[in-house]
Design an enzyme around this catalytic site. Structure first.
Site: not given
Length: 500
Positions: A227, A174, A150, A383, A177, A282
């Protein structure tokens, strides 16, 4: 009326048929503004089938054809960058300047894909034996898939699909969402640029869609960014189904500050790297390691700067930091700050109570700064993916290096110093895939590859750059022997003196 985001399959919008939808929220208001269709197994299969059918011709198309389409796509992307940035802000919440920066970094990889001809050149060795030549070529894989996070809904997909399709593959994306609209707009621009139907497809959804892509026999490779737990799962599952995998995981990026560093520059860098894009990166700096007696001064300089950051809706041009993506994520980030003191940290700034007038239901959190954080604290070990910066103290460079190298993550790291010898030692001794010297976020330019070490990367290939080209192609070596034309059969005259 609530907007609905559907799939993109075979060059056109495909309305969701599963009957399952997910909510997409405006992070600045907390309101559900959009519904996104979640794909069933059958819908994922339809996207893969469209990509497989398109590969029959796209995989045989000329490099000139592919790159000419990508050049047109680049021009369209550049012309619509503001529009795409607005979509990102509306669903992710990041401020417009951050969203524009995201599109710009994606454009870098499109640039690389436009010049893919150089990376796809083969090799030739002649006369390795009598009349024997050996050549090496690279060929596309077929249908490949990307599963993206995201936090960069436009940039991370563009780390993948431009190179993949430039190499002759077809692609199924993909996206997250949580902010799906940018990916569909990219699909529309690709179609407008002339990309044949089925070469690029988008399916939205959850674990159902992901697991089907990982298991589908016609998907030859999977790229992932997200992740560490999910990256490990993606790598294990897709590899078990015989697929090539690059799965980029999480991070705990350290910034080492030596006693000789320019502390004003270091503080500026720490603030921008820790709190930019609300820390949802990240490559964000989430741990500053201060060596020697500079710690107090450095923390004070960071605090002074952090307190001045203006937090507000991403659509407000005066905002410097927006909200977090969801309320659930906001509450999780806040929990690390709430428990920090009990774990031995000193809470210098606590942003967990921050709200924005007129947007009280948004997913707001302010700036948090934790000092003297022990390595046992959850705020250091996990994280966090939010605007929380931990400061750790060490007495020596060696102690700091050992602390950094003991982390299970090895994504990015940075050192701030005026000493070239110290910087050289650090870049050779630190266990991380990307290193910055007086640069807090060392994300490589498009023609170098991005990727970490240890639990920050699963698979053998980094993303984009030369590694990206190699990931989306496979090598083939051809050994050839032709008879001498002078040895042509009796009755065949090729104009050469005969050897017999």
């Amino acid at each position: 009326m609530t907007k609905i985001v559907n799939h993109w399959i075979g060059g056109k919008t495909a309305e969701g048929a599963s009957g399952t939808y997910g909510p997409v929220t405006d992070p600045a208001t907390g309101e559900v503004t959009t519904k996104v269709a979640f794909a069933s197994v059958e819908e994922v299969d339809a996207a893969v089938a469209a990509a497989k059918e398109a590969y029959l011709s796209w995989g045989q198309s000329s490099l000139a054809t592919r790159t000419s389409i990508l050049f047109r796509f680049r021009a369209l992307l550049d012309a619509h960058r503001d529009e795409i940035a607005e979509l990102i802000t509306a669903e992710h919440g990041k401020v417009h300047s951050d969203a524009l920066g995201e599109v710009a970094r994606g454009l870098e990889i499109v640039d690389l894909a436009c010049g893919i001809s150089v990376q796809l050149k083969g090799e030739l060795s002649t006369q390795v034996a009598s009349r024997v030549d050996v050549s090496s070529i690279r060929q596309p894989l077929g249908v490949v898939a990307g599963i993206t996070p995201f936090n960069f809904p436009a940039m991370v997909p563009m780390w993948m699909f431009p190179l993949a399709i430039a190499c002759g593959n077809t692609f199924v994306l993909k996206p997250s969402e949580k902010d799906p609209s940018a990916s569909v707009r990219l699909a529309e621009l690709l179609s407008e640029a002339g990309l044949p139907d089925g070469v690029f497809n988008v399916v939205h959804g959850d674990k159902v869609a992901v697991d089907r892509l990982l298991a589908h026999p016609d998907v030859k490779a999977v790229s992932f960014v997200g992740s560490t737990p999910i990256a490990r799962y993606i790598h294990t599952t897709a590899s078990a189904h015989g697929k090539r995998v690059q799965a980029l995981g999480g991070a705990k990026n350290h910034m080492l500050v030596l006693p000789d560093a320019d502390l004003d520059a270091a503080a500026d860098a720490a603030v921008s790297a820790a709190y930019g894009s609300a820390g949802e990166r990240c490559m964000a700096i989430s741990a500053v390691v201060a060596v020697g007696a500079i710690g107090d001064t450095l923390v004070e300089k960071i605090r002074e700067r952090a307190e001045k950051i203006k937090i507000g809706p991403g659509s407000d041009p005066t905002s410097e930091m927006g909200p977090l993506i969801t309320k659930v994520h906001r509450d999780k980030v806040a929990s690390y700050v709430a428990g920090a003191a009990d774990e031995g940290a000193e809470v210098v700034l606590d942003g967990t109570g921050h709200t924005v007038d007129g947007h009280e239901n948004g997913h707001w959190i302010g700036i948090s700064l934790l000092d003297k954080v022990p390595t046992t604290a959850k705020a250091y070990q996990d994280e966090i993916f939010g605007p929380v910066l931990c400061v750790l103290r060490t007495e020596t460079y060696e102690e700091a290096l050992d602390l950094i190298n003991s982390s299970p993550f090895g994504n990015g790291t940075a050192i701030f110093t005026r000493d070239g010898g110290a910087a050289r030692r650090f870049q050779l001794e630190v266990e991380a895939g990307m290193v910055g010297v007086n640069v807090p976020i060392p994300v490589p330019v498009g023609y170098h590859s991005f990727g970490g070490w240890k639990d920050s990367l699963f698979g053998d290939h980094h993303i984009y750059g030369n590694d990206g080209t190699h990931f989306y192609t496979r090598g083939k070596v051809v050994t050839t022997r032709w008879p001498d034309p002078a040895d042509a059969p009796t009755g065949v005259d090729l104009g050469f003196p005969r050897n017999h």
